[in-house]
Design a protein around this motif. Structure first.
Motif, PDB file in Angstrom:
ATOM      1  N   TYR A 232       0.782  -1.391   0.101  1.00 14.51           N
ATOM      2  CA  TYR A 232      -0.097   0.006  -0.008  1.00 14.51           C
ATOM      3  C   TYR A 232       0.970   1.333  -0.118  1.00 14.51           C
ATOM      4  O   TYR A 232       0.208   2.142   0.188  1.00 14.51           O
ATOM      5  CB  TYR A 232      -0.997   0.055   1.314  1.00 14.51           C
ATOM      6  N   GLY A 233       2.242   1.167  -0.288  1.00 19.95           N
ATOM      7  CA  GLY A 233       2.864   2.266  -0.397  1.00 19.95           C
ATOM      8  C   GLY A 233       2.404   3.314  -1.470  1.00 19.95           C
ATOM      9  O   GLY A 233       2.330   4.585  -0.918  1.00 19.95           O
ATOM     10  N   GLU A 234       1.773   3.189  -2.406  1.00 19.53           N
ATOM     11  CA  GLU A 234       1.329   4.101  -3.332  1.00 19.53           C
ATOM     12  C   GLU A 234       0.078   4.611  -2.821  1.00 19.53           C
ATOM     13  O   GLU A 234       0.072   5.904  -3.157  1.00 19.53           O
ATOM     14  CB  GLU A 234       1.087   3.441  -4.794  1.00 19.53           C
ATOM     15  N   ALA A 235      -0.851   3.790  -2.433  1.00 17.81           N
ATOM     16  CA  ALA A 235      -1.991   4.368  -1.993  1.00 17.81           C
ATOM     17  C   ALA A 235      -1.690   5.243  -0.727  1.00 17.81           C
ATOM     18  O   ALA A 235      -2.633   6.046  -0.446  1.00 17.81           O
ATOM     19  CB  ALA A 235      -3.140   3.246  -1.280  1.00 17.81           C
ATOM     20  N   ARG A 236      -0.690   4.903   0.375  1.00 17.97           N
ATOM     21  CA  ARG A 236      -0.463   5.723   1.176  1.00 17.97           C
ATOM     22  C   ARG A 236       0.314   7.173   0.745  1.00 17.97           C
ATOM     23  O   ARG A 236       0.108   7.978   1.848  1.00 17.97           O
ATOM     24  CB  ARG A 236       0.429   5.096   2.263  1.00 17.97           C
ATOM     25  N   GLY A 237       0.815   7.096  -0.294  1.00 14.31           N
ATOM     26  CA  GLY A 237       1.487   8.299  -0.784  1.00 14.31           C
ATOM     27  C   GLY A 237       2.984   8.194  -0.472  1.00 14.31           C
ATOM     28  O   GLY A 237       3.683   9.354  -0.510  1.00 14.31           O
ATOM     29  N   ASP A 238       3.614   7.271   0.222  1.00 11.96           N
ATOM     30  CA  ASP A 238       4.867   6.991   0.597  1.00 11.96           C
ATOM     31  C   ASP A 238       5.817   5.897  -0.424  1.00 11.96           C
ATOM     32  O   ASP A 238       6.718   5.568   0.050  1.00 11.96           O
ATOM     33  CB  ASP A 238       5.126   6.824   1.855  1.00 11.96           C
ATOM     34  N   TYR A 239       5.267   5.784  -1.434  1.00 15.74           N
ATOM     35  CA  TYR A 239       5.762   4.804  -2.483  1.00 15.74           C
ATOM     36  C   TYR A 239       7.212   5.069  -2.646  1.00 15.74           C
ATOM     37  O   TYR A 239       8.198   4.094  -2.562  1.00 15.74           O
ATOM     38  CB  TYR A 239       5.027   4.891  -3.887  1.00 15.74           C
ATOM     39  N   ASP A 240       7.797   6.005  -2.969  1.00 14.22           N
ATOM     40  CA  ASP A 240       9.132   6.380  -2.948  1.00 14.22           C
ATOM     41  C   ASP A 240      10.083   6.088  -1.808  1.00 14.22           C
ATOM     42  O   ASP A 240      11.052   5.585  -2.111  1.00 14.22           O
ATOM     43  CB  ASP A 240       9.627   8.036  -3.396  1.00 14.22           C
ATOM     44  N   GLN A 241       9.536   6.401  -0.632  1.00 11.10           N
ATOM     45  CA  GLN A 241      10.277   6.153   0.417  1.00 11.10           C
ATOM     46  C   GLN A 241      10.079   4.559   0.760  1.00 11.10           C
ATOM     47  O   GLN A 241      11.284   4.011   1.038  1.00 11.10           O
ATOM     48  CB  GLN A 241       9.140   6.794   1.622  1.00 11.10           C
ATOM     49  N   VAL A 242       9.069   3.910   0.269  1.00 10.81           N
ATOM     50  CA  VAL A 242       9.082   2.514   0.387  1.00 10.81           C
ATOM     51  C   VAL A 242       9.964   1.697  -0.418  1.00 10.81           C
ATOM     52  O   VAL A 242      10.882   0.947   0.062  1.00 10.81           O
ATOM     53  CB  VAL A 242       7.516   1.762   0.318  1.00 10.81           C
ATOM     54  N   VAL A 243      10.022   2.228  -1.699  1.00 17.26           N
ATOM     55  CA  VAL A 243      11.200   1.745  -2.652  1.00 17.26           C
ATOM     56  C   VAL A 243      12.474   2.070  -2.155  1.00 17.26           C
ATOM     57  O   VAL A 243      13.197   0.914  -1.970  1.00 17.26           O
ATOM     58  CB  VAL A 243      10.881   2.367  -4.103  1.00 17.26           C
ATOM     59  N   THR A 244      12.844   3.072  -1.646  1.00 17.89           N
ATOM     60  CA  THR A 244      14.087   3.318  -0.951  1.00 17.89           C
ATOM     61  C   THR A 244      14.520   2.392  -0.027  1.00 17.89           C
ATOM     62  O   THR A 244      15.690   1.657   0.405  1.00 17.89           O
ATOM     63  CB  THR A 244      14.363   4.817  -0.790  1.00 17.89           C
ATOM     64  N   ALA A 245      13.497   2.182   0.908  1.00 18.74           N
ATOM     65  CA  ALA A 245      13.747   1.664   2.132  1.00 18.74           C
ATOM     66  C   ALA A 245      14.014  -0.031   1.809  1.00 18.74           C
ATOM     67  O   ALA A 245      14.853  -0.425   2.174  1.00 18.74           O
ATOM     68  CB  ALA A 245      12.600   1.688   3.165  1.00 18.74           C
ATOM     69  N   VAL A 246      13.069  -0.686   0.925  1.00 20.06           N
ATOM     70  CA  VAL A 246      13.333  -1.822   0.553  1.00 20.06           C
ATOM     71  C   VAL A 246      14.519  -2.294  -0.033  1.00 20.06           C
ATOM     72  O   VAL A 246      15.159  -3.079   0.288  1.00 20.06           O
ATOM     73  CB  VAL A 246      12.178  -2.355  -0.338  1.00 20.06           C
ATOM     74  N   ASN A 247      15.000  -1.443  -0.888  1.00 20.10           N
ATOM     75  CA  ASN A 247      16.306  -1.716  -1.533  1.00 20.10           C
ATOM     76  C   ASN A 247      17.466  -1.276  -0.797  1.00 20.10           C
ATOM     77  O   ASN A 247      18.685  -1.486  -1.408  1.00 20.10           O
ATOM     78  CB  ASN A 247      16.257  -0.944  -2.954  1.00 20.10           C
ATOM     79  N   ALA A 248      17.609  -0.467   0.290  1.00 15.95           N
ATOM     80  CA  ALA A 248      18.545  -0.020   0.958  1.00 15.95           C
ATOM     81  C   ALA A 248      18.704  -1.037   2.286  1.00 15.95           C
ATOM     82  O   ALA A 248      20.078  -1.210   2.552  1.00 15.95           O
ATOM     83  CB  ALA A 248      18.373   1.390   1.748  1.00 15.95           C
ATOM     84  N   SER A 249      17.603  -1.644   2.632  1.00 17.57           N
ATOM     85  CA  SER A 249      17.805  -2.245   3.980  1.00 17.57           C
ATOM     86  C   SER A 249      17.793  -3.822   3.969  1.00 17.57           C
ATOM     87  O   SER A 249      18.572  -4.561   4.805  1.00 17.57           O
ATOM     88  CB  SER A 249      16.479  -2.145   5.045  1.00 17.57           C
ATOM     89  N   ASP A 250      17.464  -4.538   2.834  1.00 18.32           N
ATOM     90  CA  ASP A 250      17.259  -5.997   2.697  1.00 18.32           C
ATOM     91  C   ASP A 250      17.411  -6.272   1.410  1.00 18.32           C
ATOM     92  O   ASP A 250      16.566  -6.029   0.500  1.00 18.32           O
ATOM     93  CB  ASP A 250      15.876  -6.405   3.436  1.00 18.32           C
ATOM     94  N   PRO A 251      18.198  -7.192   1.244  1.00 16.93           N
ATOM     95  CA  PRO A 251      18.424  -7.718  -0.530  1.00 16.93           C
ATOM     96  C   PRO A 251      17.281  -8.624  -0.656  1.00 16.93           C
ATOM     97  O   PRO A 251      17.166  -8.824  -1.971  1.00 16.93           O
ATOM     98  CB  PRO A 251      19.793  -8.336  -0.275  1.00 16.93           C
ATOM     99  N   HIS A 252      16.285  -8.960   0.257  1.00 16.83           N
ATOM    100  CA  HIS A 252      15.357  -9.900   0.033  1.00 16.83           C
ATOM    101  C   HIS A 252      14.119  -8.997  -0.136  1.00 16.83           C
ATOM    102  O   HIS A 252      12.854  -9.792  -0.035  1.00 16.83           O
ATOM    103  CB  HIS A 252      15.259 -11.144   0.731  1.00 16.83           C
ATOM    104  N   GLY A 253      13.850  -7.807   0.104  1.00 12.34           N
ATOM    105  CA  GLY A 253      12.695  -7.278  -0.098  1.00 12.34           C
ATOM    106  C   GLY A 253      11.818  -7.027   1.111  1.00 12.34           C
ATOM    107  O   GLY A 253      10.495  -6.791   0.803  1.00 12.34           O
ATOM    108  N   ASP A 254      12.185  -7.147   2.357  1.00  8.39           N
ATOM    109  CA  ASP A 254      11.171  -7.193   3.132  1.00  8.39           C
ATOM    110  C   ASP A 254      11.716  -5.823   4.428  1.00  8.39           C
ATOM    111  O   ASP A 254      12.923  -6.188   4.607  1.00  8.39           O
ATOM    112  CB  ASP A 254      11.111  -8.358   4.185  1.00  8.39           C
TER     113      ASP A 254
END
Length: 254
Positions: A232-254
């Protein structure tokens, strides 16, 4: 989908989420048939878990799907649930085609064509059952991309839209379409993922899934709490932040 009293076929369920889900569904009073490519592994699972039925199937091979469907329907004419569990995930570098093309083709064949062919093999039969379900398996990465797995992300986005579309088309039948959307779960989908502390423990994930199925029998999507950050990142309006967090914090996407 009811939590018990079903006859369920789960191809791609000799390990990971598929096997864990099969065992728990069997324990809840369902007849469960698991499918996989390796006959020796199927025999081993059947010996270890009496009551589970098995069938050999390679979901990348249309002829194998057709043969398995005939076998399953001959032995279990009351089949009313198909779970399109088979899937693979590959790390890819798209800077050079020799680094990704074969991988991408394999991912699409397994993750997209496999479910399409499985549904084609069973959809007419399922429409004859008074209460039937097709459960597709997408991913949180259908909604938030992990940069190292482009084909996997795309394949699961395709499964999400396929599920949405089939639900509309089959609305005039007895067949429900239920989409399971896992987050990163501690399985062997990628090397090291089973030991990844950021991934959800497998038993915890399956328990939460079954609780959702039981308490939300009319749900269209099964979303454990962990996947909602991705979903729901896009629905919440924080999609860009979610993409950044997923790709910065965990190579498996969680």
């Amino acid at each position: 989908m009811d939590i018990s009293g079903n006859t369920i076929f789960i191809p791609g369920s000799t390990s990971g989420i598929g096997l864990a889900l099969a065992l728990e569904l069997r324990a809840r009073g369902n007849t469960v048939i698991i499918g996989g490519r390796r006959t020796e592994l199927l025999r081993e699972i059947a010996t270890q878990h009496p009551g589970l039925d098995t069938v050999q199937i390679d979901t990348t091979d249309p002829a194998s799907i057709d043969a398995a469907a005939k076998e399953v329907l001959a032995t279990h004419p009351d089949l009313n649930v198909l779970v399109t569990m088979s899937g693979i995930m590959r790390v890819e570098d798209w800077h050079r085609p020799e680094s990704f093309l074969a991988s991408a083709e394999s991912v699409v064949t397994t993750n997209v064509l496999g479910p399409i062919r499985l549904i084609a093999a069973f959809v007419e039969h399922l429409q004859t059952r008074p209460d039937a379900t097709i459960m597709t398996v997408s991913s949180g990465l259908a909604f938030t991309p992990l940069k190292v797995t482009p084909s996997y992300n795309a394949s699961k986005a395709a499964i999400h839209m396929l599920s949405e579309s089939l639900r509309l088309q089959l609305a005039d039948t007895s067949v429900k379409v239920l989409e399971l959307e896992p987050p990163s779960v501690q399985t062997d989908l990628l090397p090291g993922q089973a030991d990844n502390d950021h991934a959800q423990p497998l038993a915890e994930f399956v328990s939460e899934v079954l609780n959702l199925i039981e308490t939300q029998p009319d749900a269209r999507e099964i979303q454990v709490e962990r996947v909602k950050f991705l979903r729901y990142g896009e629905a919440r309006g924080d999609y860009d932040q979610v993409v950044t967090a997923v790709n910065a914090s965990d190579p498996h996407g969680d």
